[in-house]
Design a protein around this motif. Structure first.
Motif, PDB file in Angstrom:
ATOM      1  N   LEU A  77       0.814  -1.216   0.000  1.00 47.46           N
ATOM      2  CA  LEU A  77       0.000   0.000   0.000  1.00 47.46           C
ATOM      3  C   LEU A  77       0.846   1.265   0.000  1.00 47.46           C
ATOM      4  CD1 LEU A  77      -2.871  -1.102   2.372  1.00 47.46           C
ATOM      5  CD2 LEU A  77      -3.050  -0.558  -0.052  1.00 47.46           C
ATOM      6  N   VAL A  78       2.018   1.199   0.579  1.00 46.22           N
ATOM      7  CA  VAL A  78       2.908   2.369   0.566  1.00 46.22           C
ATOM      8  C   VAL A  78       3.355   2.674  -0.866  1.00 46.22           C
ATOM      9  CG1 VAL A  78       5.170   3.210   1.324  1.00 46.22           C
ATOM     10  CG2 VAL A  78       3.620   2.188   2.959  1.00 46.22           C
ATOM     11  N   LEU A  79       3.399   1.659  -1.731  1.00 45.56           N
ATOM     12  CA  LEU A  79       3.705   1.915  -3.139  1.00 45.56           C
ATOM     13  C   LEU A  79       2.700   2.894  -3.739  1.00 45.56           C
ATOM     14  CD1 LEU A  79       4.497  -1.654  -4.520  1.00 45.56           C
ATOM     15  CD2 LEU A  79       6.124   0.212  -4.182  1.00 45.56           C
ATOM     16  N   ALA A  80       1.435   2.759  -3.353  1.00 42.41           N
ATOM     17  CA  ALA A  80       0.381   3.629  -3.872  1.00 42.41           C
ATOM     18  C   ALA A  80       0.446   5.023  -3.258  1.00 42.41           C
ATOM     19  CB  ALA A  80      -0.996   3.000  -3.628  1.00 42.41           C
ATOM     20  N   GLY A  81       1.083   5.143  -2.109  1.00 42.06           N
ATOM     21  CA  GLY A  81       1.212   6.448  -1.463  1.00 42.06           C
ATOM     22  C   GLY A  81       1.280   6.289   0.042  1.00 42.06           C
ATOM     23  N   ASN A  82       1.964   7.224   0.663  1.00 45.49           N
ATOM     24  CA  ASN A  82       2.093   7.163   2.123  1.00 45.49           C
ATOM     25  C   ASN A  82       0.751   7.303   2.828  1.00 45.49           C
ATOM     26  OD1 ASN A  82       4.849   6.761   2.072  1.00 45.49           O
ATOM     27  ND2 ASN A  82       5.299   8.947   2.057  1.00 45.49           N
ATOM     28  N   MET A  83      -0.186   8.007   2.200  1.00 48.69           N
ATOM     29  CA  MET A  83      -1.511   8.167   2.792  1.00 48.69           C
ATOM     30  C   MET A  83      -2.194   6.801   2.972  1.00 48.69           C
ATOM     31  SD  MET A  83      -4.803  10.284   1.396  1.00 48.69           S
ATOM     32  CE  MET A  83      -5.173   9.123   0.109  1.00 48.69           C
ATOM     33  N   THR A  90      -3.949   2.911  10.491  1.00 52.89           N
ATOM     34  CA  THR A  90      -5.162   3.332  11.200  1.00 52.89           C
ATOM     35  C   THR A  90      -6.158   2.182  11.283  1.00 52.89           C
ATOM     36  OG1 THR A  90      -4.843   5.593  10.446  1.00 52.89           O
ATOM     37  CG2 THR A  90      -7.046   5.003  11.205  1.00 52.89           C
ATOM     38  N   PHE A  91      -6.316   1.447  10.182  1.00 44.14           N
ATOM     39  CA  PHE A  91      -7.216   0.289  10.193  1.00 44.14           C
ATOM     40  C   PHE A  91      -6.768  -0.736  11.225  1.00 44.14           C
ATOM     41  CE2 PHE A  91      -7.707  -4.117   8.803  1.00 44.14           C
ATOM     42  CZ  PHE A  91      -9.088  -4.236   8.903  1.00 44.14           C
ATOM     43  N   ILE A  92      -5.491  -1.066  11.218  1.00 42.81           N
ATOM     44  CA  ILE A  92      -4.974  -2.067  12.156  1.00 42.81           C
ATOM     45  C   ILE A  92      -5.189  -1.602  13.591  1.00 42.81           C
ATOM     46  CG2 ILE A  92      -2.884  -3.225  12.988  1.00 42.81           C
ATOM     47  CD1 ILE A  92      -3.897  -4.370  10.384  1.00 42.81           C
ATOM     48  N   GLY A  93      -4.827  -0.358  13.879  1.00 38.20           N
ATOM     49  CA  GLY A  93      -4.996   0.170  15.232  1.00 38.20           C
ATOM     50  C   GLY A  93      -6.451   0.234  15.648  1.00 38.20           C
ATOM     51  N   PHE A  94      -7.308   0.709  14.745  1.00 36.92           N
ATOM     52  CA  PHE A  94      -8.733   0.806  15.052  1.00 36.92           C
ATOM     53  C   PHE A  94      -9.324  -0.574  15.311  1.00 36.92           C
ATOM     54  CE2 PHE A  94     -13.173   0.829  13.603  1.00 36.92           C
ATOM     55  CZ  PHE A  94     -13.696   1.773  14.475  1.00 36.92           C
TER      56      PHE A  94
END
Length: 118
Positions: A77-83, A90-94
């Motif tokens: 996913l970082v390949l697609a962008g840091n966002m 955020t998903f993992i933490g949530f």
């Protein structure tokens, strides 16, 4: 009944985050897909296998939520962008903090109600 709504809430969370990640990966592949295919074909293939459709993305998120090492998905996913990397964290933490605690609380509360003598 509360179990049904718990699963419905989980499905909605997976759906929303899955849509975000599929959109991000689709945009990235449309802009940089040819370069990625020639320079890093393994990453191109993994990106499509992990976030190529909403259903596949939801399954990838389910895997990360149930114990599969999520670092590989994060790197994709970082390949697609840091966002998108930040959204994944955020998903993992949530999921780990909020959702699991809420679901555990619901089931413990129901068990306590059933254990009360009449």
């Amino acid at each position: 009944i509360s179990m049904f709504w718990s699963f419905a809430m989980l499905a909605m969370i997976f759906l929303i985050f899955g849509l975000v990640f599929v959109q991000g990966c689709g945009t990235y592949l449309s802009e940089h897909g040819d370069w990625l295919l020639t320079q890093q074909p393994a990453n191109h293939e993994m990106l499509l296998e992990s976030f190529g459709s909403v259903q596949v993305a939801m399954m990838s998120l389910f895997k990360t939520a149930t114990g599969v090492d999520w670092l590989g998905y994060f790197d994709l996913l970082v390949l697609a962008g840091n966002m998108y990397g930040a959204a994944f964290i955020t998903f993992i933490g949530f999921y780990q903090i909020a959702v699991i605690n809420i679901l555990t609380g619901i089931f413990v509360d129901n068990a306590m109600k059933l254990a009360v003598p009449d």
